[in-house]
Design an enzyme around this catalytic site. Structure first.
Site, PDB file in Angstrom:
ATOM      1  N   ASN A  23      26.830  -5.320  14.830  1.00 51.25           N
ATOM      2  CA  ASN A  23      27.713  -5.402  13.758  1.00 51.25           C
ATOM      3  C   ASN A  23      28.131  -3.918  13.724  1.00 51.25           C
ATOM      4  OD1 ASN A  23      29.019  -5.212  11.485  1.00 51.25           O
ATOM      5  ND2 ASN A  23      27.327  -5.971  10.285  1.00 51.25           N
ATOM      6  N   TRP A  24      29.302  -3.659  14.072  1.00 45.05           N
ATOM      7  CA  TRP A  24      29.823  -2.112  14.220  1.00 45.05           C
ATOM      8  C   TRP A  24      30.356  -1.781  12.724  1.00 45.05           C
ATOM      9  CZ3 TRP A  24      32.810  -1.361  19.463  1.00 45.05           C
ATOM     10  CH2 TRP A  24      31.738  -1.657  20.373  1.00 45.05           C
ATOM     11  N   LYS A  25      30.294  -2.660  11.874  1.00 47.46           N
ATOM     12  CA  LYS A  25      30.853  -2.251  10.610  1.00 47.46           C
ATOM     13  C   LYS A  25      32.055  -1.535  10.499  1.00 47.46           C
ATOM     14  CE  LYS A  25      26.146  -2.640   8.847  1.00 47.46           C
ATOM     15  NZ  LYS A  25      25.050  -2.519   7.941  1.00 47.46           N
ATOM     16  N   GLU A  78      27.074  -7.133   2.612  1.00 45.28           N
ATOM     17  CA  GLU A  78      27.787  -6.072   2.094  1.00 45.28           C
ATOM     18  C   GLU A  78      29.359  -6.614   1.437  1.00 45.28           C
ATOM     19  OE1 GLU A  78      27.583  -3.480   5.633  1.00 45.28           O
ATOM     20  OE2 GLU A  78      25.922  -3.048   5.138  1.00 45.28           O
ATOM     21  N   GLU A 105      19.201 -11.569   6.633  1.00 45.17           N
ATOM     22  CA  GLU A 105      19.126 -10.153   6.515  1.00 45.17           C
ATOM     23  C   GLU A 105      18.715  -9.721   5.074  1.00 45.17           C
ATOM     24  OE1 GLU A 105      22.022  -8.318   9.652  1.00 45.17           O
ATOM     25  OE2 GLU A 105      23.302  -8.862   7.677  1.00 45.17           O
ATOM     26  N   GLY A 155      20.322  -1.001   6.631  1.00 42.12           N
ATOM     27  CA  GLY A 155      20.877   0.432   6.706  1.00 42.12           C
ATOM     28  C   GLY A 155      19.787   1.309   6.072  1.00 42.12           C
ATOM     29  N   SER A 175      17.662  -3.125   9.691  1.00 49.18           N
ATOM     30  CA  SER A 175      16.822  -1.929  10.241  1.00 49.18           C
ATOM     31  C   SER A 175      16.307  -2.331  11.631  1.00 49.18           C
ATOM     32  CB  SER A 175      15.924  -1.186   9.508  1.00 49.18           C
ATOM     33  OG  SER A 175      16.738  -0.948   8.302  1.00 49.18           O
ATOM     34  N   GLY A 231      22.838  -3.524  13.109  1.00 47.21           N
ATOM     35  CA  GLY A 231      24.023  -2.711  12.609  1.00 47.21           C
ATOM     36  C   GLY A 231      24.111  -1.226  13.568  1.00 47.21           C
ATOM     37  N   GLY A 232      23.290  -0.100  12.508  1.00 49.16           N
ATOM     38  CA  GLY A 232      23.367   0.951  13.223  1.00 49.16           C
ATOM     39  C   GLY A 232      23.010   1.173  14.665  1.00 49.16           C
TER      40      GLY A 232
HETATM   41  P1  PGA Z   1      21.164  -2.130   9.947  1.00 45.60           P
HETATM   42  O1  PGA Z   1      22.316  -3.424   9.612  1.00 45.60           O
HETATM   43  O2  PGA Z   1      20.854  -2.741  11.456  1.00 45.60           O
HETATM   44  O3  PGA Z   1      21.909  -0.973  10.048  1.00 45.60           O
HETATM   45  O4  PGA Z   1      20.131  -2.319   9.020  1.00 45.60           O
HETATM   46  C1  PGA Z   1      22.165  -4.481   9.893  1.00 45.60           C
HETATM   47  C2  PGA Z   1      23.503  -5.380   9.259  1.00 45.60           C
HETATM   48  O5  PGA Z   1      23.999  -4.899   8.358  1.00 45.60           O
HETATM   49  O6  PGA Z   1      23.955  -6.504  10.059  1.00 45.60           O
END
Ligand code: PGA
Length: 249
Positions: free
Chosen positions: A9-11, A97, A165, A171, A211, A232-233
């Site tokens: 997920n590149w957000k 989010e 999640e 994050g 994370s 994510g990250g």
């Molecule tokens: P994260 O995000 O790996 O940066 O914690 C996960 C997500 O929001 O899908």
């Protein structure tokens, strides 16, 4: 046997040029990853660049959100048909989010999941509790309500993936322990069986997200009901995303 899936997920990161570059690196590095389904979800404006870069690769592309109608006067929105025609096969729905900052309710999740499934997109539906809810010991209640409200009315969850999640892990650098994650994944599998039957529960993939890093992915993956990751990250760097994919072998 469920085939593992890792989704990035590149957000709201990357522009078309940096996204194209990252996708090019992924195409090369993931060329031998035959054991896992791989999906990346760039921002809308980078989708076409990424689809182009990944052409001929084993990596598929998804959107991070969609509108539930197929078209109309909905300024700023994108439909399932638009995602499909841009080359997407997947879509993330109900990310925490979106629930927290864009007032996305379970009812909206349901209409979006319906719309995605009807169009032939594969939804990744996110559920998870906040820290307050975990501390109040109502994690299962919250997850059950999200699944019930967001998916309860859907007859066939065949092409759907669930992502657990925990909001407090996203994050923050603080992932759920394998045991904490497995408890909820097992609970979700049980709910799926009760609602959609043993066969659907057995074949539906439940991803863990929050994370996930190369350093913690293997331990999480060893749990019976964790079928892959929503990252994510760590999905924004080709090397760390690859190491996460390698941990689900
Ligand atoms: P994260 O995000 O790996 O940066 O914690 C996960 C997500 O929001 O899908």
């Amino acid at each position: 046997m469920r085939r593992p899936l890792v989704a990035g997920n590149w957000k709201m990161f990357t522009d078309p040029s940096t996204a194209r570059k990252l996708a090019g690196e992924l195409k090369e590095k993931f060329a031998d990853c035959t054991w896992v389904d791989v999906v990346v979800c760039p921002p809308f404006t980078s989708i076409q660049a990424v689809v182009g870069s990944l052409d001929g690769s084993n990596i598929e592309v998804g959107g991070q959100n969609l509108h539930w109608e197929s078209e109309g006067a909905f300024t700023g929105e994108i439909s399932a048909a638009m995602l499909l025609s841009s080359g997407c096969k997947w879509v993330i729905i109900g990310h925490s989010e979106r629930r927290a900052y864009f007032s996305e309710t379970d009812k909206r999740v349901l209409s979006k999941a319906r719309s995605a499934l009807a169009a032939g997109l594969k939804p990744i539906v996110c559920v998870g509790e906040t820290l307050d809810q975990r501390e109040a010991d109502i994690t299962e209640k919250i997850v059950e309500a999200q699944l019930d409200g967001g998916l309860g009315d859907i007859d066939d969850i065949g092409h759907l993936t669930i992502a657990y999640e925990p909001v407090w892990a996203i994050g923050t650098g603080k992932n759920a322990t394998p045991q904490q994650a497995e408890e909820v994944h097992g609970f979700i599998r049980k709910l799926l069986a009760e609602h959609w039957g043993a066969k659907a529960a057995e074949s539906t993939r439940i991803l863990y997200g929050g994370s996930v890093k190369p350093e913690n992915a293997s331990a999480l993956w060893r749990e019976e009901n964790i079928d892959g990751f929503l990252v994510g990250g760590a999905s924004l760097k080709a090397d760390s995303f690859l190491r996460i994919a390698e941990s689900v072998k």
